[in-house]
Motif scaffolding. Structure first.
Motif: not given
Length: 373
Positions: A218-224, A250-254, A259-263, A265-272
């Motif tokens: 999960v942390f790796l999604f917040s690295w860059n 995998i679904t739980e990791i996404y 859930k932890k993302a913001d700014g 990072f949240l936009e990228q998680m949602e769109s990408s």
């Protein structure tokens, strides 16, 4: 001459045999306590000791090319000192290394990265690995270099060990090292490649015995923020090979990463990531080997609609893609979109007024009735 002075004099590379005799005394019944002697030294003697050990270690390691390390831990070098003796040198350094200057460790850490990692690494490698880890955690000068070395070696080892739980915990304990690395640097390409390998390995994805595993992925999604799309592409390429158990994780990791993302990072998680899976669930042929798996991920988010934040996210992401797909000429696309509407119903933003929500839900009911006529 006191033993302390004799020990210091023995650190010249011309006196290797004398130095090793002191080290051997350290393990005898009537020991010469090397660590105690070093701790009792005044600062000027400690500085002299580290300066000599720096030259000593560099001389030994430069005479021992990496290819020799693969053959035997008893390989000899020109001055008669073997790898086992080198281990003793590092054992002396370990425990009191925080007094040493940065230069004493540059050569060993560089050598370590050039060596292969196995399930039974040489004792010297373990000592250098521990040294680099301690250097990072004590926040000493140039800690980034040693933290990177410790992190890389732990990550490599976790892929090779049959029971990697303890090493994965070590990887997690060093995860902040990534925050000190330049994501765009060519030097760190190996780091990126190894991190992506985590999503290829079941031991990382479904390891319920090590709580740090899930936290690390999960942390790796917040690295860059740019790494999010790279991870997502890696997972999409692996979907065909994930079994049902891996897909659940995998679904739980996404979901946790979102859930932890913001700014940004949240936009990228949602769109990408999330919206991309939504589009795949609409446009993929049902005969595709990954169609059911994409649906599983999207349905997982639908099942979390009790959270207002999830409802708002679904409403925003479906708005530009779902409604127009319900009326396209392609019957399979229409059917896929209809299934998503039925699974996610009702889709609305809970922040809207109740009157607007009622109108929106009624429109969805009317659309559904029209589609099923």
């Amino acid at each position: 001459m006191s033993k302390r002075e004799a020990f210091l004099a023995a650190t010249y590379k011309e006196n290797v045999e004398d130095f090793l005799r002191f080290i051997q005394l350290h393990n005898k019944a009537d020991p010469f306590d090397v660590e105690e002697v070093v701790q009792e030294m005044p600062r000027d003697q400690k500085e002299a000791l580290w300066g000599k050990l720096c030259l000593f270690l560099q001389d030994v390691l430069q005479k021992l090319p990496p290819e020799c390390w693969e053959e035997s831990n008893q390989a000899r070098v020109e001055d008669g000192m073997d790898v086992e003796s080198s281990e003793h040198v590092m054992a002396v350094v370990d425990g009191v290394t925080l007094w040493s200057p940065w230069s004493i460790c540059v050569c060993p850490s560089d050598v370590l990265l050039s060596l292969p990692v196995s399930e039974t690494p040489l004792p010297l490698l373990l000592h250098i690995h521990t040294l680099c880890e301690a250097w990072w955690k004590k926040e000493l000068d140039h800690r980034e270099k040693f933290g990177r070395t410790a992190f890389l070696i732990s990550l490599r080892k976790s892929f090779l060990l049959k029971k990697p739980g303890a090493e994965i915990q070590r990887v997690w304990s060093l995860h902040d090292v990534l925050l000190s690395l330049d994501y765009t640097s060519e030097e760190n390409k190996e780091v990126l490649d190894l991190l992506l390998q985590c999503f290829h390995r079941p031991v990382y994805i479904r390891n319920d015995d090590v709580s740090e595993v899930r936290r690390f992925l999960v942390f790796l999604f917040s690295w860059n923020v740019n790494f999010i799309w790279v991870i997502h592409g890696t997972i999409k390429n692996q979907l065909e090979f994930y079994n049902s158990s891996l897909m659940t994780h995998i679904t739980e990791i996404y979901f946790r990463a979102w859930k932890k993302a913001d700014g940004e990072f949240l936009e990228q998680m949602e769109s990408s990531c999330i919206q991309d899976f939504m589009q795949c669930a609409i446009f993929l042929h049902r005969s595709s080997p990954v169609y059911a798996k994409v649906r599983q991920i999207v349905s997982y988010f639908h099942s979390r609609k009790s959270c207002p934040r999830v409802e708002k996210m679904l409403d925003g992401l479906y708005k530009p893609i779902l409604w127009k797909s319900l009326f396209v000429p392609n019957s399979e696309v229409r059917a896929n979109a209809t299934l998503l509407l039925a699974d996610a119903f009702p889709i609305h933003d809970p922040a809207q007024g109740s009157e607007n929500i009622d109108v929106k839900i009624q429109k969805q009911l009317d659309t559904g009735a029209l589609l099923f006529i």
